[in-house]
Design a protein around this motif. Structure first.
Motif, PDB file in Angstrom:
ATOM      1  N   MET A 102      -3.287   3.316  -7.128  1.00  0.00           N
ATOM      2  CA  MET A 102      -3.527   4.440  -6.207  1.00  0.00           C
ATOM      3  C   MET A 102      -2.593   5.604  -6.510  1.00  0.00           C
ATOM      4  O   MET A 102      -3.025   6.777  -6.523  1.00  0.00           O
TER       5      MET A 102
ATOM      6  N   GLY B 134       0.812  -1.204   0.000  1.00  0.00           N
ATOM      7  CA  GLY B 134       0.000   0.000   0.000  1.00  0.00           C
ATOM      8  C   GLY B 134       0.843   1.250   0.000  1.00  0.00           C
ATOM      9  O   GLY B 134       2.053   1.210  -0.291  1.00  0.00           O
TER      10      GLY B 134
ATOM     11  N   ALA C 146      -7.803   0.979  -3.362  1.00  0.00           N
ATOM     12  CA  ALA C 146      -7.613   0.841  -1.914  1.00  0.00           C
ATOM     13  C   ALA C 146      -8.694  -0.082  -1.331  1.00  0.00           C
ATOM     14  O   ALA C 146      -9.873   0.036  -1.671  1.00  0.00           O
TER      15      ALA C 146
ATOM     16  N   ILE D 129      -8.407   1.798   4.553  1.00  0.00           N
ATOM     17  CA  ILE D 129      -7.766   3.108   4.755  1.00  0.00           C
ATOM     18  C   ILE D 129      -7.982   3.545   6.199  1.00  0.00           C
ATOM     19  O   ILE D 129      -9.060   3.325   6.780  1.00  0.00           O
TER      20      ILE D 129
ATOM     21  N   ALA E 137      -3.087   3.383   3.384  1.00  0.00           N
ATOM     22  CA  ALA E 137      -4.013   2.702   2.479  1.00  0.00           C
ATOM     23  C   ALA E 137      -3.395   1.403   1.986  1.00  0.00           C
ATOM     24  O   ALA E 137      -2.271   1.394   1.456  1.00  0.00           O
TER      25      ALA E 137
ATOM     26  N   GLY F   5      -3.714  -1.661  -0.680  1.00  0.00           N
ATOM     27  CA  GLY F   5      -4.361  -1.914  -1.965  1.00  0.00           C
ATOM     28  C   GLY F   5      -3.358  -1.904  -3.093  1.00  0.00           C
ATOM     29  O   GLY F   5      -2.149  -2.112  -2.876  1.00  0.00           O
TER      30      GLY F   5
ATOM     31  N   LEU G  58      -8.588   7.326  -3.297  1.00  0.00           N
ATOM     32  CA  LEU G  58      -7.935   6.045  -3.026  1.00  0.00           C
ATOM     33  C   LEU G  58      -8.935   4.898  -3.063  1.00  0.00           C
ATOM     34  O   LEU G  58      -8.671   3.840  -3.659  1.00  0.00           O
TER      35      LEU G  58
END
Length: 244
Positions: free
Chosen positions: A194, A103, A144, A147, A187, A189, A139
């Motif tokens: 992103m 992330g 994401a 978060i 975040a 993902g 995001l």
């Protein structure tokens, strides 16, 4: 003389018949005691046969019940495992449990070195909640899966609100919890997606114009970013099932 001979003959015949009858009676097998034993044994055999049949029936019933318990146990274990997996999935989707993975981490704080625009700098204090919301929405819309802002996990009921008091703007509340700068958005993902979305939206430029630094750090490791679990009140916590 003849009379005497006749008497002797009859006596001899009678003695012989008596002897023969005695021998016959003596030689005849006695069934009185043996028949009783035979009947008793036959009765015992019959009783044992019945008990054997009853035990066989009991064993069959016990085996059938054992099979049912085994099937119930196996099916119960599978069902329990499925329910546990579902519970874990639901908790992760609801944001209750912490998660980790690749992330990005965004740090937002005032930075005198950024190319700020004086007119825009005055706007940031009253727009910081909107800027945070815009950032996390970007995001969430681009890869994401989890978060948090300053360790406040964002879930479906989360809110990002500006808090104002008599002294003016006091800060931002996330999940009704006050947070202050620097803001740290974590975040988990798709890192590339992103990052690309943040660039397309020019969020860094907007923050910089307001005199705020916007630093993005990518962590592509397996557990590069850790997002805390939601700890606030859950929806429906105070609601109870009605009787009607």
């Amino acid at each position: 003389m003849q009379r005497k001979s006749l008497i002797l003959g009859v006596s001899a015949i009678s003695a012989a018949l008596g002897f023969m009858l005695t021998v016959q009676i003596t030689s005849r097998p006695s069934y009185s005691g043996n028949s009783t034993s035979y009947i008793d044994l036959r009765t015992q055999v019959d009783e044992l046969a019945q008990e054997h049949q009853i035990l066989e029936n009991d064993i069959s019933k016990a085996n059938a019940q054992l099979d049912e318990y085994q099937v119930a146990k196996e099916s119960g274990s599978s069902l329990q495992q499925v329910l546990l997996n579902d519970q874990k999935t639901v908790e992760q989707q609801a944001g209750i449990t912490p998660v980790s993975g690749p992330g990005i981490v965004i740090t937002i704080e005032y930075d005198p070195s950024v190319p700020a625009v004086p007119e825009d700098m005055a706007l940031y204090p009253s727009m910081q909640d909107q800027m945070l919301a815009e950032t996390v929405n970007t995001l969430f819309g681009n890869g994401a899966t989890a978060i948090s802002i300053n360790d406040q996990r964002l879930v479906t009921t989360s809110s990002i609100r500006l808090v104002s008091g008599l002294a003016g703007i006091e800060g931002v509340n996330v999940n009704k919890v006050p947070i202050t700068m620097p803001y740290e958005i974590m975040a988990v993902g798709n890192v590339q997606t992103m990052q690309a979305a943040l660039t397309v939206e020019s969020l860094k430029d907007y923050y910089n114009m307001m005199g705020v630094g916007f630093k993005v750090a990518a962590h592509t490791e397996k557990n590069g970013v850790q997002v805390a679990g939601y700890t606030g009140a859950l929806p429906g916590q105070w609601a109870k099932e009605g009787n009607g």
